[in-house]
Scaffold this active site. Sequence first.
Site, short mmCIF file in Angstrom:
data_model
loop_
_atom_site.label_atom_id
_atom_site.label_comp_id
_atom_site.label_asym_id
_atom_site.label_seq_id
_atom_site.Cartn_x
_atom_site.Cartn_y
_atom_site.Cartn_z
N CYS A 1 0.62 -1.40 0.03
CA CYS A 1 -0.19 -0.20 -0.11
C CYS A 1 1.01 1.37 -0.05
CB CYS A 1 -0.92 -0.27 1.16
SG CYS A 1 -2.82 1.30 1.14
N CYS B 1 0.16 5.25 6.71
CA CYS B 1 -0.69 4.76 8.51
C CYS B 1 0.83 4.37 8.97
CB CYS B 1 -1.63 3.81 7.94
SG CYS B 1 -2.83 4.27 6.72
N CYS C 1 0.32 0.49 10.36
CA CYS C 1 -0.43 -0.49 9.25
C CYS C 1 0.99 -1.60 9.25
CB CYS C 1 -1.22 -0.10 7.78
SG CYS C 1 -1.87 -0.99 7.30
N CYS D 1 -16.78 -9.71 5.43
CA CYS D 1 -15.86 -8.19 4.86
C CYS D 1 -14.97 -8.14 3.67
CB CYS D 1 -15.41 -7.17 6.56
SG CYS D 1 -16.69 -7.03 8.01
N CYS E 1 -19.41 -6.48 2.78
CA CYS E 1 -18.80 -5.36 3.67
C CYS E 1 -17.91 -5.32 2.37
CB CYS E 1 -18.55 -5.37 4.98
SG CYS E 1 -17.64 -4.06 5.76
N CYS F 1 -19.95 1.63 8.40
CA CYS F 1 -19.56 0.99 9.49
C CYS F 1 -17.70 2.25 9.41
CB CYS F 1 -18.73 0.13 8.53
SG CYS F 1 -17.00 -1.13 9.89
N ARG G 1 -18.23 -3.14 17.05
CA ARG G 1 -17.13 -4.65 17.05
C ARG G 1 -16.99 -4.68 18.04
NH1 ARG G 1 -17.48 -3.93 11.99
NH2 ARG G 1 -19.66 -4.96 12.33
N1 SAM Z 1 -7.02 0.49 2.95
C1 SAM Z 1 -8.18 0.84 3.59
C2 SAM Z 1 -7.90 2.06 4.65
O1 SAM Z 1 -7.10 1.99 5.36
O2 SAM Z 1 -8.95 2.79 4.32
C3 SAM Z 1 -8.85 -0.36 4.38
C4 SAM Z 1 -7.52 -1.46 4.66
S1 SAM Z 1 -7.10 -0.72 6.26
C5 SAM Z 1 -6.62 -2.11 6.81
C6 SAM Z 1 -8.81 -1.29 7.68
C7 SAM Z 1 -8.34 -0.43 8.99
O3 SAM Z 1 -7.73 -1.27 9.92
C8 SAM Z 1 -7.89 1.06 9.22
O4 SAM Z 1 -8.34 1.44 9.01
C9 SAM Z 1 -7.47 0.62 10.96
O5 SAM Z 1 -8.00 1.02 11.27
C10 SAM Z 1 -7.63 -0.74 10.73
N2 SAM Z 1 -5.72 -1.45 11.27
C11 SAM Z 1 -5.15 -1.33 9.89
N3 SAM Z 1 -3.73 -1.68 11.46
C12 SAM Z 1 -4.04 -2.07 12.31
C13 SAM Z 1 -3.24 -2.49 13.28
N4 SAM Z 1 -2.06 -2.79 13.38
N5 SAM Z 1 -3.88 -3.06 14.43
C14 SAM Z 1 -5.45 -1.98 14.62
N6 SAM Z 1 -5.99 -1.91 13.48
C15 SAM Z 1 -5.54 -2.07 12.43
FE1 SF4 Z 2 -2.67 0.90 3.09
FE2 SF4 Z 2 -2.36 -0.32 5.87
FE3 SF4 Z 2 -3.56 2.75 5.56
FE4 SF4 Z 2 -5.33 1.06 4.63
S1 SF4 Z 2 -4.60 0.80 6.96
S2 SF4 Z 2 -4.47 2.84 3.84
S3 SF4 Z 2 -3.48 -1.00 4.12
S4 SF4 Z 2 -1.16 1.51 5.11
#
Ligand code: SAM
Ligand code: SF4
Length: 343
Positions: free
Chosen positions: A71, A75, A78, A115, A146, A206, A278
């Site tokens: 990606c 974030c 992530c 989902c 979802c 959601c 959730r």
């Molecule tokens: N890429 C898209 C986005 O960011 O909107 C969708 C997938 S992203 C992985 C979905 C959500 O997963 C993020 O908004 C975050 O809230 C959650 N998430 C990702 N990594 C995480 C982590 N290490 N611990 C807890 N929640 C996490």
């Molecule tokens: Fe990409 Fe992870 Fe951020 Fe979603 S949460 S936009 S998968 S880096």
Amino acid sequence: MSSQPITFHSLPTPAELRAAAAQLWPVDKVLELFELPFNDLLFRAQQVHRENFDPQEVELATLLSIKTGGCPEDCGYCPQAARYDTGVQAQKLMELENVLEAARAAKAHGATRFCMGAAWRGPKDRDLDHVEAMVRGVKDLGLEACVTLGMLEDGQAERLKAAGLDYYNHNLDTAPEFYNDIITTRNYDSRLDTLEKVRNAGIKVCCGGIVGMGESRRQRAGLIAQVANLDPYPESVPINHLVQVAGTPLHGLDPLDPLEFVRTIAVARITMPKARVRLSAGRRELGEAIQALCFTAGANSIFYGDKLLTTGNPDAEADMALLEKLGMRVKHTKIDAKLAANN
Ligand code: SAM
Ligand code: SF4
Ligand code: DTB
């Protein structure tokens, strides 16, 4: 922010109406809830929960990563961001048949919601052709569908709605003033903009966030206030406990006091009485006793299955054993309930 009601001397403008709605839950009021004695907070949350739901019933939602890793976003939590060395291998979008096989397995294990998550900044129009087919296939199995695909452009939410999508997951993640400490490649307003597109297309929302990212209690209250002040508030509110993954910038933080996680659940329940709250990422680390407190605090949905997107989740047998120990029941779809009644 003042909690005085706004008075209008002429017809309210859209901006004034938004400001009035934003006062439903001023941050200070949400913070007051966080600061209640623990037992008073849980008592209030459990009361609200019982007024709106069967307190023994829990929804099972199963996650599948349909497009993993690589990606472009940054974030800080992530494991799927290409720029962090986390060991997650980037993969292409999954084939339809493999997605449906996973959905059938989820249904066979008792999930009612499926989902599908993609590690995208947002979907390209040609990606959506494939996702639409996945949504249709999941719906044909009698599951709620979802997806979480990142930011949407004009017209994309309408396409997903036409394919039969029930929910779009898009998290605000944290309070607006802390957002930039966690993510710099997009901003809060773009998240709100996608949420508005989803709502306007008639898809259920959601939306939740993550706690344990080094935010203050006031910032946790700020996240809940933002989500609760969406008008209307989301049908589904995932509260994630940060899963710390080696290689991400947030790895190595002091973990959040688990009782603060329980408080966050209770405050979400009180401020969004009819939402499905959730217990999302981080359940493995929280353990059974804290999860049980979360159910008392009004959580009524879990991610179910051995894996979240790339990290682990309690295994299905352990979850079933926990629900049984607590005398809780799994929510069935309307179709399943009808079938059971006819047999
Ligand atoms: N890429 C898209 C986005 O960011 O909107 C969708 C997938 S992203 C992985 C979905 C959500 O997963 C993020 O908004 C975050 O809230 C959650 N998430 C990702 N990594 C995480 C982590 N290490 N611990 C807890 N929640 C996490
Ligand atoms: Fe990409 Fe992870 Fe951020 Fe979603 S949460 S936009 S998968 S880096
Ligand atoms: C949400 O709020 N949490 C889920 C789901 N929506 C997509 C994702 C959790 C991801 C945890 C880290 C991982 O497994 O990669």
